[in-house]
Design an enzyme around this catalytic site. Sequence first.
Site, PDB file in Angstrom:
ATOM      1  N   ARG A   1     -56.392  17.084 -59.878  1.00  0.00           N
ATOM      2  CA  ARG A   1     -57.748  17.067 -60.428  1.00  0.00           C
ATOM      3  C   ARG A   1     -58.000  18.356 -61.176  1.00  0.00           C
ATOM      4  O   ARG A   1     -57.814  19.441 -60.624  1.00  0.00           O
ATOM      5  CB  ARG A   1     -58.781  17.024 -59.293  1.00  0.00           C
ATOM      6  CG  ARG A   1     -59.074  15.702 -58.771  1.00  0.00           C
ATOM      7  CD  ARG A   1     -60.354  15.616 -58.006  1.00  0.00           C
ATOM      8  NE  ARG A   1     -60.752  16.744 -57.206  1.00  0.00           N
ATOM      9  CZ  ARG A   1     -61.872  16.778 -56.496  1.00  0.00           C
ATOM     10  NH1 ARG A   1     -62.684  15.741 -56.525  1.00  0.00           N
ATOM     11  NH2 ARG A   1     -62.179  17.815 -55.771  1.00  0.00           N
TER      12      ARG A   1
ATOM     13  N   THR B   1     -63.519  19.675 -64.701  1.00  0.00           N
ATOM     14  CA  THR B   1     -64.009  18.350 -65.117  1.00  0.00           C
ATOM     15  C   THR B   1     -63.892  17.325 -63.979  1.00  0.00           C
ATOM     16  O   THR B   1     -64.511  16.267 -64.036  1.00  0.00           O
ATOM     17  CB  THR B   1     -63.166  17.808 -66.292  1.00  0.00           C
ATOM     18  OG1 THR B   1     -61.820  17.635 -65.819  1.00  0.00           O
ATOM     19  CG2 THR B   1     -63.154  18.778 -67.466  1.00  0.00           C
TER      20      THR B   1
ATOM     21  N   ASP C   1     -59.410  20.938 -48.604  1.00  0.00           N
ATOM     22  CA  ASP C   1     -58.377  20.500 -49.551  1.00  0.00           C
ATOM     23  C   ASP C   1     -57.163  20.000 -48.772  1.00  0.00           C
ATOM     24  O   ASP C   1     -56.441  20.793 -48.152  1.00  0.00           O
ATOM     25  CB  ASP C   1     -57.995  21.662 -50.473  1.00  0.00           C
ATOM     26  CG  ASP C   1     -57.076  21.204 -51.593  1.00  0.00           C
ATOM     27  OD1 ASP C   1     -56.033  20.581 -51.288  1.00  0.00           O
ATOM     28  OD2 ASP C   1     -57.400  21.450 -52.763  1.00  0.00           O
TER      29      ASP C   1
ATOM     30  N   ASP D   1     -53.650  21.506 -49.687  1.00  0.00           N
ATOM     31  CA  ASP D   1     -53.485  22.894 -49.214  1.00  0.00           C
ATOM     32  C   ASP D   1     -53.300  22.941 -47.707  1.00  0.00           C
ATOM     33  O   ASP D   1     -52.516  23.742 -47.200  1.00  0.00           O
ATOM     34  CB  ASP D   1     -54.699  23.745 -49.615  1.00  0.00           C
ATOM     35  CG  ASP D   1     -54.653  24.131 -51.089  1.00  0.00           C
ATOM     36  OD1 ASP D   1     -53.544  24.132 -51.664  1.00  0.00           O
ATOM     37  OD2 ASP D   1     -55.714  24.427 -51.665  1.00  0.00           O
TER      38      ASP D   1
HETATM   39  C1  PRP Z   1     -56.748  15.678 -54.070  1.00  0.00           C
HETATM   40  C2  PRP Z   1     -56.474  14.441 -53.240  1.00  0.00           C
HETATM   41  C3  PRP Z   1     -56.621  13.333 -54.241  1.00  0.00           C
HETATM   42  C4  PRP Z   1     -57.719  13.857 -55.143  1.00  0.00           C
HETATM   43  C5  PRP Z   1     -58.998  13.167 -54.750  1.00  0.00           C
HETATM   44  O1  PRP Z   1     -55.645  16.032 -54.800  1.00  0.00           O
HETATM   45  O2  PRP Z   1     -55.230  14.454 -52.613  1.00  0.00           O
HETATM   46  O3  PRP Z   1     -55.446  13.054 -54.984  1.00  0.00           O
HETATM   47  O4  PRP Z   1     -57.837  15.264 -54.885  1.00  0.00           O
HETATM   48  O5  PRP Z   1     -60.007  13.507 -55.612  1.00  0.00           O
HETATM   49  P1  PRP Z   1     -60.655  12.483 -56.637  1.00  0.00           P
HETATM   50  O6  PRP Z   1     -60.896  11.223 -55.874  1.00  0.00           O
HETATM   51  O7  PRP Z   1     -61.937  13.162 -57.048  1.00  0.00           O
HETATM   52  O8  PRP Z   1     -59.715  12.307 -57.784  1.00  0.00           O
HETATM   53  P2  PRP Z   1     -55.611  17.351 -55.724  1.00  0.00           P
HETATM   54  O9  PRP Z   1     -56.010  17.022 -57.114  1.00  0.00           O
HETATM   55  O10 PRP Z   1     -56.359  18.458 -55.048  1.00  0.00           O
HETATM   56  O11 PRP Z   1     -54.070  17.672 -55.807  1.00  0.00           O
HETATM   57  P3  PRP Z   1     -53.058  18.094 -54.635  1.00  0.00           P
HETATM   58  O12 PRP Z   1     -52.831  16.868 -53.784  1.00  0.00           O
HETATM   59  O13 PRP Z   1     -51.850  18.493 -55.408  1.00  0.00           O
HETATM   60  O14 PRP Z   1     -53.663  19.216 -53.844  1.00  0.00           O
HETATM   61  N1  URA Z   2     -59.517  16.497 -52.605  1.00  0.00           N
HETATM   62  C1  URA Z   2     -59.392  17.045 -51.382  1.00  0.00           C
HETATM   63  O1  URA Z   2     -58.270  17.416 -50.970  1.00  0.00           O
HETATM   64  N2  URA Z   2     -60.496  17.187 -50.638  1.00  0.00           N
HETATM   65  C2  URA Z   2     -61.706  16.795 -51.042  1.00  0.00           C
HETATM   66  O2  URA Z   2     -62.693  16.954 -50.299  1.00  0.00           O
HETATM   67  C3  URA Z   2     -61.820  16.226 -52.333  1.00  0.00           C
HETATM   68  C4  URA Z   2     -60.701  16.077 -53.083  1.00  0.00           C
END
Ligand code: PRP
Ligand code: URA
Length: 208
Positions: free
Chosen positions: A103, A107, A199, A202
């Site tokens: 994400r 945005t 997150d 993380d």
């Molecule tokens: C997180 C999560 C989803 C997304 C959800 O991933 O694992 O993929 O955010 O958010 P959304 O419904 O608003 O799209 P992130 O983009 O943080 O990437 P990561 O898994 O690499 O930490």
């Molecule tokens: N992605 C995450 O990992 N946590 C949230 O709360 C939203 C998006």
Amino acid sequence: MKEIVLNHPMIEHKISILRDEKTSTKEFRELISEIGMILCLEALKDAPLHEVKIKTPITETIGKQIDENDYAFVPILRAGMGMVDGVLRLIPNAKIGHIGLYRNEETLEPVEYFCKLPKNIEKKTIILLDPMLATGGSGAAAITMLKKRGVKNIKFLSIISAPEGLKRIHEEHPDVQVYTAYVDEKLNENGYIVPGLGDAGDRIFGTK
Ligand code: PRP
Ligand code: URA
């Protein structure tokens, strides 16, 4: 299709441990994997079975089995990877594809960076894995990527979902059944799920 929510005291119990900021990386990983497996069990409730002849130590009989080749798991990187171990315990021979999305923090729109899927993906039931369904942008984009490659049967497993994300998936992909362990209250101004668990990526990988 309305989402299917796991309503169970043990899920409440495990989700509370996941949410706690003091939970260790090890325990967090184990719980993500375990709840992933339970969600997958629910998603396979309608799995077609075929009959097989088997011989027990006592007698010959007819058993029933799924065709493991009919399934592929597709984690959305990174956090979806945390669910792979758990779901593979149910279908050890399922193929695995990967979709890389992150994400954009300003945005909140998903950015695609990777897509590698098993061959004959269009003939399989795809079980898409992501522990967090927040705005729904990543989930909706991943489903679109799968559909562009001919996939017709998709089930989406999410551990914690926001109402906003569920609405988006229902609107953009009404044919996709979402299975979730918990529906939270809302999103905050940064697009994080409230109360959520922070997150997920993380916390699984210990990157913050
Ligand atoms: C997180 C999560 C989803 C997304 C959800 O991933 O694992 O993929 O955010 O958010 P959304 O419904 O608003 O799209 P992130 O983009 O943080 O990437 P990561 O898994 O690499 O930490
Ligand atoms: N992605 C995450 O990992 N946590 C949230 O709360 C939203 C998006």
